[in-house]
Write an enzyme that holds these catalytic residues in place. Structure first.
Site, PDB file in Angstrom:
ATOM      1  N   THR A   1     -50.901  86.726 -22.577  1.00 45.05           N
ATOM      2  CA  THR A   1     -49.472  87.024 -22.761  1.00 45.05           C
ATOM      3  C   THR A   1     -49.318  88.538 -22.714  1.00 45.05           C
ATOM      4  O   THR A   1     -50.214  89.262 -23.169  1.00 45.05           O
ATOM      5  CB  THR A   1     -49.027  86.499 -24.146  1.00 45.05           C
ATOM      6  OG1 THR A   1     -49.013  85.088 -24.088  1.00 45.05           O
ATOM      7  CG2 THR A   1     -47.654  87.019 -24.559  1.00 45.05           C
TER       8      THR A   1
ATOM      9  N   ARG B   1     -43.250  72.468 -23.730  1.00 45.07           N
ATOM     10  CA  ARG B   1     -43.619  73.191 -24.966  1.00 45.07           C
ATOM     11  C   ARG B   1     -43.149  74.653 -24.897  1.00 45.07           C
ATOM     12  O   ARG B   1     -43.328  75.336 -23.899  1.00 45.07           O
ATOM     13  CB  ARG B   1     -45.134  73.123 -25.135  1.00 45.07           C
ATOM     14  CG  ARG B   1     -45.670  73.913 -26.324  1.00 45.07           C
ATOM     15  CD  ARG B   1     -46.126  75.286 -25.903  1.00 45.07           C
ATOM     16  NE  ARG B   1     -46.718  76.021 -27.010  1.00 45.07           N
ATOM     17  CZ  ARG B   1     -46.941  77.330 -26.990  1.00 45.07           C
ATOM     18  NH1 ARG B   1     -46.628  78.039 -25.935  1.00 45.07           N
ATOM     19  NH2 ARG B   1     -47.495  77.917 -28.009  1.00 45.07           N
ATOM     20  N   VAL B   2     -42.548  75.122 -25.966  1.00 45.28           N
ATOM     21  CA  VAL B   2     -42.126  76.522 -26.059  1.00 45.28           C
ATOM     22  C   VAL B   2     -42.799  77.143 -27.278  1.00 45.28           C
ATOM     23  O   VAL B   2     -42.783  76.548 -28.365  1.00 45.28           O
ATOM     24  CB  VAL B   2     -40.589  76.627 -26.207  1.00 45.28           C
ATOM     25  CG1 VAL B   2     -40.158  78.085 -26.375  1.00 45.28           C
ATOM     26  CG2 VAL B   2     -39.887  76.013 -24.994  1.00 45.28           C
ATOM     27  N   GLY B   3     -43.386  78.304 -27.105  1.00 43.71           N
ATOM     28  CA  GLY B   3     -44.031  78.991 -28.227  1.00 43.71           C
ATOM     29  C   GLY B   3     -43.132  80.058 -28.824  1.00 43.71           C
ATOM     30  O   GLY B   3     -41.909  79.986 -28.772  1.00 43.71           O
ATOM     31  N   ASP B   4     -43.758  81.092 -29.372  1.00 43.16           N
ATOM     32  CA  ASP B   4     -43.002  82.166 -30.028  1.00 43.16           C
ATOM     33  C   ASP B   4     -42.412  83.170 -29.047  1.00 43.16           C
ATOM     34  O   ASP B   4     -41.375  83.789 -29.325  1.00 43.16           O
ATOM     35  CB  ASP B   4     -43.921  82.934 -30.990  1.00 43.16           C
ATOM     36  CG  ASP B   4     -45.078  83.582 -30.236  1.00 43.16           C
ATOM     37  OD1 ASP B   4     -45.771  82.851 -29.491  1.00 43.16           O
ATOM     38  OD2 ASP B   4     -45.278  84.809 -30.357  1.00 43.16           O
TER      39      ASP B   4
ATOM     40  N   THR C   1     -48.300  88.215 -29.934  1.00 42.52           N
ATOM     41  CA  THR C   1     -49.106  87.354 -29.072  1.00 42.52           C
ATOM     42  C   THR C   1     -49.997  86.492 -29.957  1.00 42.52           C
ATOM     43  O   THR C   1     -50.248  86.833 -31.109  1.00 42.52           O
ATOM     44  CB  THR C   1     -49.953  88.169 -28.077  1.00 42.52           C
ATOM     45  OG1 THR C   1     -50.856  87.273 -27.405  1.00 42.52           O
ATOM     46  CG2 THR C   1     -50.769  89.252 -28.767  1.00 42.52           C
ATOM     47  N   GLY C   2     -50.487  85.394 -29.397  1.00 41.85           N
ATOM     48  CA  GLY C   2     -51.349  84.487 -30.157  1.00 41.85           C
ATOM     49  C   GLY C   2     -50.808  83.080 -30.094  1.00 41.85           C
ATOM     50  O   GLY C   2     -49.957  82.768 -29.261  1.00 41.85           O
ATOM     51  N   VAL C   3     -51.299  82.237 -30.971  1.00 39.52           N
ATOM     52  CA  VAL C   3     -50.884  80.831 -30.945  1.00 39.52           C
ATOM     53  C   VAL C   3     -49.443  80.731 -31.470  1.00 39.52           C
ATOM     54  O   VAL C   3     -49.183  80.937 -32.658  1.00 39.52           O
ATOM     55  CB  VAL C   3     -51.838  79.968 -31.796  1.00 39.52           C
ATOM     56  CG1 VAL C   3     -51.399  78.513 -31.764  1.00 39.52           C
ATOM     57  CG2 VAL C   3     -53.263  80.118 -31.297  1.00 39.52           C
ATOM     58  N   GLY C   4     -48.543  80.405 -30.566  1.00 36.89           N
ATOM     59  CA  GLY C   4     -47.117  80.460 -30.889  1.00 36.89           C
ATOM     60  C   GLY C   4     -46.715  79.567 -32.049  1.00 36.89           C
ATOM     61  O   GLY C   4     -45.851  79.931 -32.860  1.00 36.89           O
TER      62      GLY C   4
END
Ligand code: ASP
Length: 300
Positions: free
Chosen positions: A160, A188-191, A211-214
């Protein structure tokens, strides 16, 4: 440690995602990118334009999980997410699940401020973009779903990209762009495209790109809450708050995370709970890139 940039000196920070490594190709590319952006920074380009310029270059490189390099979702379709916020006007927009447009940062910028909405998703963004002269490259982007598994066997997509800027007027902006995480369901939508989640900017509080696991970042309250915590903290406590926030995402919400940001008083920071995160810093005559190291001003 105080940042030695001079009160009004403009600067920019970027990251290339938790888990990203400074390969020779990335190092060369990033050195060229910073040299290219520096004149715009010094000439006084606005914070949002600079952040978009930087993320656009990162997307276009194909080296990271965003733009041309974005991974596909588990049905083999690439759907990208991105968002940005202008800390002066407080205009903000996230767009999610958009197919066929690698230049997501530019698309965010062109849609921002056109409506009062802060998030638009999927097919309607594509239609809106099409009507405004953007070309969708759809068949090109249907990919073998196994590619995302191979490329990203873990949870995070590793790559990201994001940028925060303090421009010559001391205005702030943040932009984040991603292809998401590995093994994600279609839709799927993350942060990353969520205001206050993967990006945030307010001249009175600071700016951040996460950044990272949303899923973990959102459950922990997102980048907007970190900026609020830092804005209320005393000088001695900021480093501790920063690392505790990322530690909490890791231990309580089971995900690695990282960020670059600028706090309320204009000091840059970068931090990550992942072993690596490529991140860089640019100001007049000073370019810095690394995939390790964390904290406040002393990084730079
Ligand atoms: N935060 C991104 C997402 O959850 C992924 C990443 O930053 O690696 O979509």
């Amino acid at each position: 440690m105080n940042f030695q940039g001079g009160a009004g000196a403009p600067f920019l920070l970027f990251h290339c995602g938790t888990g990203s490594r400074l390969t020779p190709a990335a190092k060369d590319f990033l050195a060229g990118m910073m040299a290219e952006i520096e004149p715009y920074l010094l000439e006084g380009e606005g914070a949002l334009e600079l952040a978009v310029r930087c993320v656009d270059r990162l997307e276009d490189s194909g080296l990271f999980n965003a733009g041309k390099g974005a991974i596909s979702q588990s049905d083999g379709v690439v759907r990208r997410d991105a968002g940005g916020m202008d800390g002066k006007s407080l205009d903000a927009l996230g767009i999610s699940q958009v197919r066929g447009i690698p230049s997501m940062a530019r698309l965010v910028a062109s849609l921002m401020g056109q409506s009062a909405h802060v998030h638009l998703s999927g097919a309607m963004v594509e239609r809106w973009a099409g009507r405004h002269g953007w070309t969708l490259d759809l068949p090109e982007e249907e990919r073998d779903p196994t590619l995302c598994w191979e490329k990203s066997p873990g949870l995070a997509g590793e790559g990201t990209v994001g940028c925060v800027v303090r421009d010559r007027q001391r205005d702030l902006a943040a932009v984040t762009s991603t292809g998401g995480i590995g093994r994600m369901w279609p839709g799927r939508v993350g942060d990353s495209p969520i205001v206050g989640g993967g990006f945030y900017a307010d001249n009175e509080r600071g700016a951040i790109s996460m950044t990272g696991v949303g899923e973990s970042i959102l459950k922990a309250g997102g980048g907007g809450s970190l900026i609020a915590l830092l804005a209320g903290a005393s000088d001695e406590n900021r480093d501790r708050i920063l690392s505790e926030f990322l530690d909490r995402i890791r231990t309580r919400f089971k995900g690695e995370a990282g960020c670059v940001g600028i706090d309320r008083v204009g000091r840059p920071f970068a931090s990550h709970s992942s072993r690596h995160m490529v991140h860089g810093f640019l100001r007049q005559g000073r370019h810095h890139v690394s995939d390790q190291g964390s904290g406040y001003g002393d990084l730079f």
